[in-house]
Design a protein around this motif. Structure first.
Motif, PDB file in Angstrom:
ATOM      1  N   VAL A 186       2.744   6.355  -3.089  1.00 25.37           N
ATOM      2  CA  VAL A 186       3.784   7.389  -3.093  1.00 25.37           C
ATOM      3  C   VAL A 186       4.058   7.812  -4.521  1.00 25.37           C
ATOM      4  N   TYR A 202       0.821  -1.212   0.000  1.00 24.72           N
ATOM      5  CA  TYR A 202       0.000   0.000   0.000  1.00 24.72           C
ATOM      6  C   TYR A 202       0.853   1.259   0.000  1.00 24.72           C
ATOM      7  N   SER A 203       1.926   1.223   0.788  1.00 25.12           N
ATOM      8  CA  SER A 203       2.771   2.418   0.874  1.00 25.12           C
ATOM      9  C   SER A 203       3.446   2.726  -0.450  1.00 25.12           C
TER      10      SER A 203
END
Length: 294
Positions: free
Chosen positions: A42, A37-38
């Motif tokens: 980004v 998810y991160s």
């Protein structure tokens, strides 16, 4: 003596050992989805920085780090771009000064209108004189019966005091004055005035000459003849023809007068697109109607 048997305590088999392995698996799975998810949320710079840092930590790679933007901590500030407006008018000091001059001229025209009302009150009440106030000019309408005999262009004796009062009001203001002559539609054909054009122009000229005698500069004056072609009442009856026979003094705003502002000054004052002197060498402005200049 009989020996006691030692009771062998067998350890009970734990049935929940699987929970430890399951918890480790869930923790790793949770960490995996957090990482996924991160990196999915980004920007490109963050992803490259994270990828190179992870590669260097795990594989001791000696890659040369490329210049990337530092990872932003917290909320990335949003830069608001200004909205560009087409043809945005910036009021300069010169334009502001011209606008002030226009407002001052409006106030001056209002004062002139009030002065006409006071000076000519008896004639206004008898409906021989009418005063019309506009934003950029003032009209003083005088019936021809007050100034001339029928079919004549010479001023009558009772017209002189009236025009003297008019001259007192307009003498100290710089605005130009258009004197406009009008007739009814009854034809006239004499040796002096072959048509109503000639009669209306001659009457306007007589009023101009009398104003000059009362110290009104000739450069501020013009005489215009309209004949019978701009009636304000029906010519079918005598009452309508009486109203149509008139002389009108139009005290013009300098912004619209031919010998007032230049085109560039007028465009700035009225917030219009300016024109250069080469595009229009001589500004020509007319009264509210398009007269025949004689």
């Amino acid at each position: 003596m009989a020996r006691r048997r030692k009771r062998v305590i067998e350890e009970a088999e734990h049935q929940d050992r699987w929970m430890v392995s399951f918890a480790d698996f869930i923790t790793l799975l949770f960490a995996f989805f957090v990482v996924m998810y991160s990196i999915s949320s980004v920007n490109k710079g963050k992803y490259e920085t994270f990828s190179e840092s992870l590669d260097k930590a795990l594989f001791h790679s000696e890659k040369v780090l490329r210049e990337v933007e530092p990872i932003q901590v917290g909320t990335i500030p949003t830069r608001i771009q200004p909205i560009e407006l087409p043809n945005l008018i910036t009021v300069t000091q010169e334009e502001h000064q011209l606008s002030e001059e226009i407002m001052e001229e409006k106030r001056r025209l209002n004062e002139v209108s009030d002065e006409f009302q006071r000076a000519l009150q008896p004639f206004v009440e008898s409906q021989l004189v009418g005063i019309k106030k506009h934003d950029f000019w003032v009209e003083l309408e005088m019936n021809s019966e007050l100034l001339f005999a029928s079919g004549k262009a010479e001023l009558s004796g009772k017209a002189i005091p009236v025009l003297e009062k008019v001259a007192e009001v307009v003498r100290d203001v710089p605005n130009v004055i258009n004197v406009e002559g009008y007739t009814d539609d009854v034809p006239i054909s004499t040796g002096i005035y072959p048509s109503n054009w000639d009669l209306s122009s001659a009457r306007a000229t007589s009023v101009v000459k009398e104003l000059v005698k009362n110290n009104i500069p000739p450069t501020r004056l013009s005489a215009v003849g309209f004949g019978e072609f701009h009636p304000i009442a029906d010519n079918k009856d005598e009452a309508g023809r009486f109203k149509n026979r008139r002389v009108v003094l139009v005290l013009m705003s300098q912004a619209f007068a031919r010998y007032g502002m230049t085109d560039i000054e007028r465009a700035k004052a009225l917030k219009l697109a300016p024109q250069t002197e080469t595009q229009q060498p001589e500004p020509v402005e007319k009264a509210p109607d398009a007269p025949a200049q004689l």
